[in-house]
Motif scaffolding. Structure first.
Motif, PDB file in Angstrom:
ATOM      1  N   GLU A  53       2.379  20.632  10.628  1.00  0.00           N
ATOM      2  CA  GLU A  53       1.414  20.067  11.433  1.00  0.00           C
ATOM      3  C   GLU A  53       0.347  19.232  10.821  1.00  0.00           C
ATOM      4  OE1 GLU A  53       2.097  23.173  15.343  1.00  0.00           O
ATOM      5  OE2 GLU A  53       0.520  23.412  13.694  1.00  0.00           O
ATOM      6  N   ARG A  54      -0.212  19.810   9.948  1.00  0.00           N
ATOM      7  CA  ARG A  54      -1.432  19.301   9.145  1.00  0.00           C
ATOM      8  C   ARG A  54      -0.965  17.950   8.565  1.00  0.00           C
ATOM      9  NH1 ARG A  54      -2.857  24.577   8.150  1.00  0.00           N
ATOM     10  NH2 ARG A  54      -1.771  24.648   6.082  1.00  0.00           N
ATOM     11  N   LEU A  55       0.462  18.014   7.828  1.00  0.00           N
ATOM     12  CA  LEU A  55       1.012  16.991   7.296  1.00  0.00           C
ATOM     13  C   LEU A  55       1.222  15.956   8.076  1.00  0.00           C
ATOM     14  CD1 LEU A  55       3.993  17.230   4.615  1.00  0.00           C
ATOM     15  CD2 LEU A  55       3.744  15.543   6.200  1.00  0.00           C
ATOM     16  N   MET A  56       1.933  16.062   9.403  1.00  0.00           N
ATOM     17  CA  MET A  56       1.899  14.953  10.036  1.00  0.00           C
ATOM     18  C   MET A  56       0.740  14.559  10.823  1.00  0.00           C
ATOM     19  SD  MET A  56       4.525  13.736  12.281  1.00  0.00           S
ATOM     20  CE  MET A  56       5.968  14.699  12.530  1.00  0.00           C
ATOM     21  N   SER A  57      -0.304  15.124  10.843  1.00  0.00           N
ATOM     22  CA  SER A  57      -1.651  14.664  11.395  1.00  0.00           C
ATOM     23  C   SER A  57      -2.253  13.755  10.317  1.00  0.00           C
ATOM     24  CB  SER A  57      -2.478  15.738  11.635  1.00  0.00           C
ATOM     25  OG  SER A  57      -3.822  15.360  11.889  1.00  0.00           O
ATOM     26  N   ILE A  58      -2.060  14.157   8.714  1.00  0.00           N
ATOM     27  CA  ILE A  58      -2.618  13.174   8.028  1.00  0.00           C
ATOM     28  C   ILE A  58      -1.809  11.947   7.974  1.00  0.00           C
ATOM     29  CG2 ILE A  58      -3.234  13.248   5.427  1.00  0.00           C
ATOM     30  CD1 ILE A  58      -3.403  16.113   5.644  1.00  0.00           C
ATOM     31  N   ALA A  59      -0.325  12.090   8.026  1.00  0.00           N
ATOM     32  CA  ALA A  59       0.386  10.914   8.081  1.00  0.00           C
ATOM     33  C   ALA A  59       0.005   9.865   9.145  1.00  0.00           C
ATOM     34  CB  ALA A  59       1.816  11.336   8.185  1.00  0.00           C
ATOM     35  N   VAL A  60      -0.097  10.534  10.291  1.00  0.00           N
ATOM     36  CA  VAL A  60      -0.576   9.442  11.368  1.00  0.00           C
ATOM     37  C   VAL A  60      -1.942   8.795  10.959  1.00  0.00           C
ATOM     38  CG1 VAL A  60      -1.233   9.259  13.672  1.00  0.00           C
ATOM     39  CG2 VAL A  60       1.054  10.708  13.080  1.00  0.00           C
ATOM     40  N   GLU A  61      -3.131   9.549  10.310  1.00  0.00           N
ATOM     41  CA  GLU A  61      -4.215   9.190  10.121  1.00  0.00           C
ATOM     42  C   GLU A  61      -3.973   8.153   8.945  1.00  0.00           C
ATOM     43  OE1 GLU A  61      -6.597  12.354   8.443  1.00  0.00           O
ATOM     44  OE2 GLU A  61      -6.696  13.429  10.649  1.00  0.00           O
ATOM     45  N   ASN A  62      -3.159   8.383   7.919  1.00  0.00           N
ATOM     46  CA  ASN A  62      -2.849   7.498   6.828  1.00  0.00           C
ATOM     47  C   ASN A  62      -2.467   5.936   7.385  1.00  0.00           C
ATOM     48  OD1 ASN A  62      -3.689   9.025   5.063  1.00  0.00           O
ATOM     49  ND2 ASN A  62      -1.590   9.255   4.299  1.00  0.00           N
ATOM     50  N   ALA A  63      -1.566   6.158   8.426  1.00  0.00           N
ATOM     51  CA  ALA A  63      -0.809   4.894   9.056  1.00  0.00           C
ATOM     52  C   ALA A  63      -2.147   4.283   9.872  1.00  0.00           C
ATOM     53  CB  ALA A  63       0.254   5.404   9.993  1.00  0.00           C
ATOM     54  N   ILE A 100       0.697  -1.088   0.007  1.00  0.00           N
ATOM     55  CA  ILE A 100       0.002  -0.055   0.110  1.00  0.00           C
ATOM     56  C   ILE A 100       0.805   1.363  -0.033  1.00  0.00           C
ATOM     57  CG2 ILE A 100      -1.695   1.270   1.420  1.00  0.00           C
ATOM     58  CD1 ILE A 100      -2.854  -1.104   0.121  1.00  0.00           C
ATOM     59  N   VAL A 101       0.651   2.221  -0.985  1.00  0.00           N
ATOM     60  CA  VAL A 101       1.311   3.385  -0.857  1.00  0.00           C
ATOM     61  C   VAL A 101       0.306   4.653  -0.727  1.00  0.00           C
ATOM     62  CG1 VAL A 101       2.959   5.062  -2.158  1.00  0.00           C
ATOM     63  CG2 VAL A 101       2.944   2.553  -2.767  1.00  0.00           C
ATOM     64  N   THR A 102       0.657   5.575   0.389  1.00  0.00           N
ATOM     65  CA  THR A 102      -0.313   6.683   0.815  1.00  0.00           C
ATOM     66  C   THR A 102       0.681   7.741   0.432  1.00  0.00           C
ATOM     67  OG1 THR A 102       0.152   6.527   2.891  1.00  0.00           O
ATOM     68  CG2 THR A 102      -1.543   5.200   2.178  1.00  0.00           C
ATOM     69  N   ASN A 103      -0.064   8.913   0.186  1.00  0.00           N
ATOM     70  CA  ASN A 103       0.337  10.314   0.220  1.00  0.00           C
ATOM     71  C   ASN A 103      -0.395  11.357   1.088  1.00  0.00           C
ATOM     72  OD1 ASN A 103      -2.129  10.927  -1.513  1.00  0.00           O
ATOM     73  ND2 ASN A 103      -0.675  12.297  -2.934  1.00  0.00           N
ATOM     74  N   ILE A 104       0.007  12.639   0.931  1.00  0.00           N
ATOM     75  CA  ILE A 104      -0.602  13.470   1.884  1.00  0.00           C
ATOM     76  C   ILE A 104      -1.293  14.582   0.846  1.00  0.00           C
ATOM     77  CG2 ILE A 104      -0.238  15.198   3.975  1.00  0.00           C
ATOM     78  CD1 ILE A 104       0.706  12.247   4.574  1.00  0.00           C
ATOM     79  N   PRO A 105      -2.514  14.721   0.706  1.00  0.00           N
ATOM     80  CA  PRO A 105      -3.111  15.406  -0.082  1.00  0.00           C
ATOM     81  C   PRO A 105      -3.554  16.768   0.586  1.00  0.00           C
ATOM     82  CG  PRO A 105      -4.879  13.712   0.561  1.00  0.00           C
ATOM     83  CD  PRO A 105      -3.411  13.495   1.233  1.00  0.00           C
ATOM     84  N   THR A 106      -3.433  18.062   0.238  1.00  0.00           N
ATOM     85  CA  THR A 106      -4.318  18.986   0.532  1.00  0.00           C
ATOM     86  C   THR A 106      -3.584  19.795   1.727  1.00  0.00           C
ATOM     87  OG1 THR A 106      -6.128  17.952   2.261  1.00  0.00           O
ATOM     88  CG2 THR A 106      -6.451  17.971  -0.340  1.00  0.00           C
ATOM     89  N   TYR A 107      -2.427  19.284   2.455  1.00  0.00           N
ATOM     90  CA  TYR A 107      -2.078  19.965   3.716  1.00  0.00           C
ATOM     91  C   TYR A 107      -1.644  21.093   3.269  1.00  0.00           C
ATOM     92  CZ  TYR A 107       2.703  19.220   1.987  1.00  0.00           C
ATOM     93  OH  TYR A 107       4.001  19.161   1.339  1.00  0.00           O
TER      94      TYR A 107
END
Length: 316
Positions: free
Chosen positions: A292-302, A90-97
Protein backbone atom coordinates in the motif's frame (compact mmCIF):
# COMPACT_ATOMS: atom_id res chain seq x y z
CA UNK A 1 -2.01 10.96 -21.15
CA UNK A 2 -1.40 7.26 -21.74
CA UNK A 3 -0.03 5.29 -18.78
CA UNK A 4 1.03 1.63 -19.04
CA UNK A 5 1.85 -0.72 -16.18
CA UNK A 6 3.90 -3.57 -17.65
CA UNK A 7 3.91 -6.02 -14.72
CA UNK A 8 1.48 -5.07 -12.01
CA UNK A 9 0.56 -8.45 -10.55
CA UNK A 10 3.19 -8.79 -7.82
CA UNK A 11 2.42 -5.29 -6.54
CA UNK A 12 -1.34 -5.74 -6.81
CA UNK A 13 -2.62 -9.31 -7.19
CA UNK A 14 -6.13 -8.04 -6.55
CA UNK A 15 -6.13 -6.74 -2.98
CA UNK A 16 -5.18 -3.12 -3.85
CA UNK A 17 -6.50 -0.50 -6.27
CA UNK A 18 -5.01 1.22 -9.29
CA UNK A 19 -7.44 4.14 -8.88
CA UNK A 20 -4.70 6.63 -8.02
CA UNK A 21 -2.98 6.13 -11.37
CA UNK A 22 -6.28 5.91 -13.24
CA UNK A 23 -7.06 9.45 -12.09
CA UNK A 24 -3.90 10.70 -13.81
CA UNK A 25 -4.53 9.39 -17.31
CA UNK A 26 -5.65 6.60 -19.61
CA UNK A 27 -4.33 3.59 -17.70
CA UNK A 28 -3.63 0.09 -19.02
CA UNK A 29 -2.42 -2.54 -16.55
CA UNK A 30 -0.80 -5.82 -17.58
CA UNK A 31 -0.15 -8.51 -14.98
CA UNK A 32 3.04 -9.57 -16.77
CA UNK A 33 4.80 -8.65 -20.00
CA UNK A 34 7.01 -11.16 -21.84
CA UNK A 35 10.13 -9.62 -23.35
CA UNK A 36 8.87 -9.89 -26.92
CA UNK A 37 5.78 -7.77 -26.10
CA UNK A 38 7.43 -4.92 -24.20
CA UNK A 39 7.62 -2.41 -27.03
CA UNK A 40 4.16 -3.18 -28.40
CA UNK A 41 2.61 -2.71 -24.98
CA UNK A 42 4.43 0.55 -24.34
CA UNK A 43 3.28 1.81 -27.73
CA UNK A 44 2.64 5.55 -27.60
CA UNK A 45 2.47 5.78 -23.81
CA UNK A 46 4.20 8.74 -22.21
CA UNK A 47 4.34 7.15 -18.74
CA UNK A 48 5.50 3.58 -18.22
CA UNK A 49 5.39 1.78 -14.87
CA UNK A 50 7.47 -1.35 -14.38
CA UNK A 51 8.66 -3.58 -11.58
CA UNK A 52 10.97 -6.22 -13.04
CA UNK A 53 10.22 -5.88 -16.77
CA UNK A 54 13.43 -4.45 -18.31
CA UNK A 55 13.51 -1.30 -20.41
CA UNK A 56 16.62 -1.07 -22.55
CA UNK A 57 18.24 1.62 -24.65
CA UNK A 58 16.78 -0.02 -27.76
CA UNK A 59 13.28 -0.01 -26.29
CA UNK A 60 13.60 3.69 -25.48
CA UNK A 61 14.61 4.46 -29.03
CA UNK A 62 11.71 2.46 -30.45
CA UNK A 63 9.20 4.09 -28.08
CA UNK A 64 9.99 7.79 -28.54
CA UNK A 65 6.80 9.00 -26.82
CA UNK A 66 7.98 7.54 -23.52
CA UNK A 67 9.04 10.38 -21.20
CA UNK A 68 8.70 8.82 -17.75
CA UNK A 69 9.57 5.43 -16.27
CA UNK A 70 8.32 4.68 -12.78
CA UNK A 71 9.93 1.66 -11.12
CA UNK A 72 7.68 -0.14 -8.61
CA UNK A 73 10.65 -0.99 -6.41
CA UNK A 74 13.69 0.55 -4.75
CA UNK A 75 16.15 -1.21 -7.05
CA UNK A 76 16.18 0.05 -10.64
CA UNK A 77 18.80 -2.11 -12.36
CA UNK A 78 16.17 -3.26 -14.90
CA UNK A 79 16.35 0.21 -16.48
CA UNK A 80 19.19 1.52 -18.64
CA UNK A 81 19.33 4.72 -16.61
CA UNK A 82 22.22 6.18 -18.59
CA UNK A 83 20.28 5.80 -21.84
CA UNK A 84 17.23 7.34 -20.19
CA UNK A 85 19.23 10.39 -19.13
CA UNK A 86 20.64 10.76 -22.64
CA UNK A 87 17.12 10.66 -24.09
CA UNK A 88 15.59 12.98 -21.51
CA UNK A 89 13.45 10.29 -19.86
CA UNK A 90 12.73 10.73 -16.15
CA UNK A 91 13.23 7.57 -14.05
CA UNK A 92 11.90 7.28 -10.50
CA UNK A 93 11.97 4.58 -7.86
CA UNK A 94 10.18 3.86 -4.57
CA UNK A 95 12.42 4.44 -1.53
CA UNK A 96 11.73 3.40 2.07
CA UNK A 97 8.37 1.68 1.55
CA UNK A 98 9.45 -1.73 2.90
CA UNK A 99 11.65 -0.82 5.85
CA UNK A 100 9.40 -2.22 8.58
CA UNK A 101 8.35 -5.26 6.55
CA UNK A 102 11.87 -6.33 5.62
CA UNK A 103 13.24 -5.76 9.11
CA UNK A 104 10.46 -7.88 10.57
CA UNK A 105 10.94 -10.58 7.95
CA UNK A 106 14.67 -10.75 8.66
CA UNK A 107 13.98 -11.55 12.29
CA UNK A 108 11.29 -14.04 11.27
CA UNK A 109 13.86 -15.92 9.17
CA UNK A 110 16.32 -15.89 12.05
CA UNK A 111 13.78 -17.14 14.59
CA UNK A 112 12.68 -19.93 12.27
CA UNK A 113 16.31 -21.07 11.97
CA UNK A 114 16.69 -20.93 15.75
CA UNK A 115 13.55 -22.97 16.51
CA UNK A 116 12.25 -24.59 13.28
CA UNK A 117 8.73 -23.90 14.46
CA UNK A 118 7.13 -24.88 11.17
CA UNK A 119 8.92 -28.21 11.15
CA UNK A 120 7.99 -29.05 14.73
CA UNK A 121 4.38 -28.02 14.23
CA UNK A 122 4.17 -30.33 11.20
CA UNK A 123 5.74 -33.11 13.25
CA UNK A 124 2.98 -32.75 15.83
CA UNK A 125 0.30 -32.77 13.13
CA UNK A 126 1.91 -35.91 11.70
CA UNK A 127 1.36 -37.69 15.02
CA UNK A 128 4.92 -37.74 16.33
CA UNK A 129 4.11 -36.10 19.67
CA UNK A 130 1.06 -38.24 20.18
CA UNK A 131 3.22 -41.34 19.75
CA UNK A 132 6.34 -40.04 21.49
CA UNK A 133 7.69 -41.88 24.53
CA UNK A 134 8.76 -38.59 26.18
CA UNK A 135 6.71 -35.49 26.96
CA UNK A 136 8.70 -33.37 24.47
CA UNK A 137 11.11 -33.73 21.55
CA UNK A 138 13.06 -31.57 19.13
CA UNK A 139 14.83 -32.36 15.87
CA UNK A 140 17.13 -29.32 15.65
CA UNK A 141 19.22 -27.48 18.24
CA UNK A 142 17.13 -24.75 19.87
CA UNK A 143 19.10 -21.50 19.95
CA UNK A 144 18.71 -18.59 22.37
CA UNK A 145 19.72 -15.29 20.83
CA UNK A 146 20.20 -13.21 23.99
CA UNK A 147 23.90 -12.51 24.48
CA UNK A 148 24.86 -13.37 20.91
CA UNK A 149 26.25 -10.95 18.33
CA UNK A 150 24.55 -9.94 15.09
CA UNK A 151 26.66 -8.37 12.35
CA UNK A 152 24.67 -6.30 9.84
CA UNK A 153 26.28 -5.52 6.50
CA UNK A 154 24.54 -2.43 5.19
CA UNK A 155 23.26 -0.24 8.01
CA UNK A 156 20.75 1.97 6.26
CA UNK A 157 17.10 2.27 7.28
CA UNK A 158 16.40 -1.47 6.98
CA UNK A 159 19.65 -2.49 8.64
CA UNK A 160 19.01 -0.21 11.60
CA UNK A 161 15.41 -1.46 11.91
CA UNK A 162 16.66 -5.05 12.03
CA UNK A 163 19.29 -4.06 14.57
CA UNK A 164 16.72 -2.47 16.88
CA UNK A 165 14.59 -5.62 16.91
CA UNK A 166 17.62 -7.84 17.47
CA UNK A 167 18.83 -5.59 20.29
CA UNK A 168 15.42 -5.96 21.93
CA UNK A 169 16.06 -9.72 21.91
CA UNK A 170 19.25 -9.12 23.88
CA UNK A 171 21.73 -9.27 21.00
CA UNK A 172 24.84 -7.14 20.58
CA UNK A 173 24.83 -5.37 17.20
CA UNK A 174 27.83 -4.78 14.93
CA UNK A 175 27.46 -2.80 11.72
CA UNK A 176 29.48 -2.34 8.55
CA UNK A 177 28.66 0.37 6.04
CA UNK A 178 30.66 2.69 3.82
CA UNK A 179 28.51 5.56 5.14
CA UNK A 180 28.39 5.83 8.92
CA UNK A 181 25.56 7.64 10.68
CA UNK A 182 24.83 8.49 14.29
CA UNK A 183 23.28 5.48 16.02
CA UNK A 184 22.96 4.10 19.51
CA UNK A 185 21.96 0.68 18.15
CA UNK A 186 25.24 -0.66 16.77
CA UNK A 187 29.01 -0.55 16.97
CA UNK A 188 30.61 0.17 13.60
CA UNK A 189 33.45 -2.18 12.70
CA UNK A 190 35.42 -3.11 9.61
CA UNK A 191 34.10 -6.00 7.54
CA UNK A 192 36.75 -8.52 8.58
CA UNK A 193 36.08 -7.85 12.26
CA UNK A 194 32.36 -8.28 11.66
CA UNK A 195 33.00 -11.67 10.05
CA UNK A 196 35.17 -12.76 12.97
CA UNK A 197 32.92 -11.64 15.85
CA UNK A 198 29.38 -12.30 14.61
CA UNK A 199 27.22 -15.28 15.56
CA UNK A 200 24.63 -14.12 13.03
CA UNK A 201 25.45 -12.23 9.82
CA UNK A 202 22.68 -10.32 8.03
CA UNK A 203 22.95 -8.83 4.55
CA UNK A 204 21.08 -5.55 4.05
CA UNK A 205 23.22 -3.91 1.36
CA UNK A 206 22.58 -3.15 -2.31
CA UNK A 207 24.36 -5.25 -4.92
CA UNK A 208 27.26 -3.54 -6.67
CA UNK A 209 30.08 -4.92 -8.76
CA UNK A 210 32.53 -4.49 -5.86
CA UNK A 211 30.47 -6.57 -3.41
CA UNK A 212 29.19 -9.24 -5.76
CA UNK A 213 29.52 -12.70 -4.11
CA UNK A 214 31.03 -11.11 -1.00
CA UNK A 215 29.89 -14.17 0.95
CA UNK A 216 32.18 -16.82 -0.48
CA UNK A 217 34.60 -19.55 0.59
CA UNK A 218 37.25 -17.03 1.68
CA UNK A 219 34.97 -14.78 3.71
CA UNK A 220 33.17 -17.75 5.28
CA UNK A 221 36.54 -19.11 6.44
CA UNK A 222 36.95 -15.97 8.58
CA UNK A 223 33.62 -16.52 10.34
CA UNK A 224 32.90 -18.40 13.55
CA UNK A 225 32.15 -22.08 13.29
CA UNK A 226 28.37 -22.45 13.45
CA UNK A 227 27.59 -18.97 12.16
CA UNK A 228 24.10 -18.19 10.84
CA UNK A 229 23.73 -16.21 7.59
CA UNK A 230 20.56 -14.30 6.62
CA UNK A 231 19.99 -12.66 3.22
CA UNK A 232 16.83 -10.87 2.17
CA UNK A 233 18.69 -8.21 0.19
CA UNK A 234 20.11 -9.41 -3.15
CA UNK A 235 20.95 -12.96 -4.18
CA UNK A 236 24.11 -11.95 -6.01
CA UNK A 237 25.79 -11.07 -2.71
CA UNK A 238 26.38 -14.79 -2.09
CA UNK A 239 28.39 -17.34 -4.04
CA UNK A 240 25.77 -20.01 -3.60
CA UNK A 241 27.91 -23.09 -4.14
CA UNK A 242 30.36 -21.89 -1.47
CA UNK A 243 27.55 -21.31 1.01
CA UNK A 244 26.06 -24.72 0.23
CA UNK A 245 29.44 -26.36 0.82
CA UNK A 246 29.80 -24.54 4.16
CA UNK A 247 26.31 -25.60 5.23
CA UNK A 248 26.95 -29.21 4.30
CA UNK A 249 30.27 -29.25 6.17
CA UNK A 250 28.76 -27.62 9.26
CA UNK A 251 30.99 -24.54 9.12
CA UNK A 252 27.77 -22.53 8.71
CA UNK A 253 25.06 -23.81 11.06
CA UNK A 254 22.18 -22.48 9.02
CA UNK A 255 21.20 -19.99 6.36
CA UNK A 256 17.93 -18.33 5.45
CA UNK A 257 17.57 -16.54 2.12
CA UNK A 258 14.64 -14.73 0.56
CA UNK A 259 16.63 -13.97 -2.59
CA UNK A 260 18.83 -16.02 -4.92
CA UNK A 261 21.12 -15.25 -7.83
CA UNK A 262 18.55 -16.15 -10.52
CA UNK A 263 14.85 -15.58 -9.86
CA UNK A 264 12.63 -17.52 -10.02
CA UNK A 265 15.04 -20.04 -8.51
CA UNK A 266 16.49 -22.68 -10.85
CA UNK A 267 16.19 -26.34 -10.00
CA UNK A 268 19.96 -26.77 -9.97
CA UNK A 269 20.60 -24.07 -7.35
CA UNK A 270 22.92 -25.74 -4.79
CA UNK A 271 21.10 -24.17 -1.86
CA UNK A 272 18.04 -26.29 -2.60
CA UNK A 273 19.85 -29.40 -1.39
CA UNK A 274 22.07 -27.82 1.27
CA UNK A 275 21.63 -28.72 4.94
CA UNK A 276 19.60 -26.41 7.17
CA UNK A 277 18.88 -23.81 4.51
CA UNK A 278 15.56 -21.97 4.47
CA UNK A 279 14.55 -20.43 1.14
CA UNK A 280 11.52 -18.21 0.61
CA UNK A 281 10.35 -16.72 -2.72
CA UNK A 282 11.42 -13.04 -2.45
CA UNK A 283 8.52 -11.96 -0.25
CA UNK A 284 10.17 -9.95 2.54
CA UNK A 285 8.82 -6.76 0.94
CA UNK A 286 5.32 -8.01 0.19
CA UNK A 287 3.13 -7.35 3.23
CA UNK A 288 -0.11 -5.62 2.23
CA UNK A 289 0.84 -2.60 4.31
CA UNK A 290 4.18 -2.35 2.51
CA UNK A 291 2.56 -2.67 -0.91
CA UNK A 292 0.00 0.00 0.00
CA UNK A 293 2.86 2.38 0.79
CA UNK A 294 4.55 1.44 -2.47
CA UNK A 295 1.37 2.19 -4.45
CA UNK A 296 0.91 5.53 -2.71
CA UNK A 297 4.49 6.60 -3.46
CA UNK A 298 4.16 5.45 -7.08
CA UNK A 299 1.14 7.73 -7.49
CA UNK A 300 2.97 10.61 -5.79
CA UNK A 301 5.92 10.12 -8.15
CA UNK A 302 3.67 10.15 -11.21
CA UNK A 303 1.76 13.22 -10.01
CA UNK A 304 4.99 15.10 -9.29
CA UNK A 305 6.21 14.34 -12.83
CA UNK A 306 2.96 15.63 -14.32
CA UNK A 307 3.32 18.78 -12.20
CA UNK A 308 6.79 19.32 -13.64
CA UNK A 309 8.57 18.76 -10.33
CA UNK A 310 9.67 15.10 -10.37
CA UNK A 311 10.68 13.46 -7.10
CA UNK A 312 12.58 10.27 -6.20
CA UNK A 313 14.49 10.45 -9.48
CA UNK A 314 17.45 8.15 -10.06
CA UNK A 315 20.55 8.75 -12.12
CA UNK A 316 23.34 6.76 -13.71
Amino acid sequence: MQIVVLDGYTENPGDLSWDGLEELGDLTVYDRTPTEFIEDRIGNAEMVITNKTPISRETMKRCPDMKYIGVLATGYNVIDVKAAEEQGIIVTNIPTYGTAAVGQYTIALLLELCHHIGHHSQAVHDGRWENNIDWCFWDYPLIELAGKTMGIIGFGRIGETTGKIAAALGMQILAYDTIKKETDVAEYVELEELFQRSDVIVLHCPLFENNKEMINRESISKMKDGVIIINDSRGGLIREQDLADALNSGKVFGAAVDVVSTEPIRGDNPLLTAKNCLITPHIAWASKESRERLMSIAVENAQAYINGQPIHTVHA
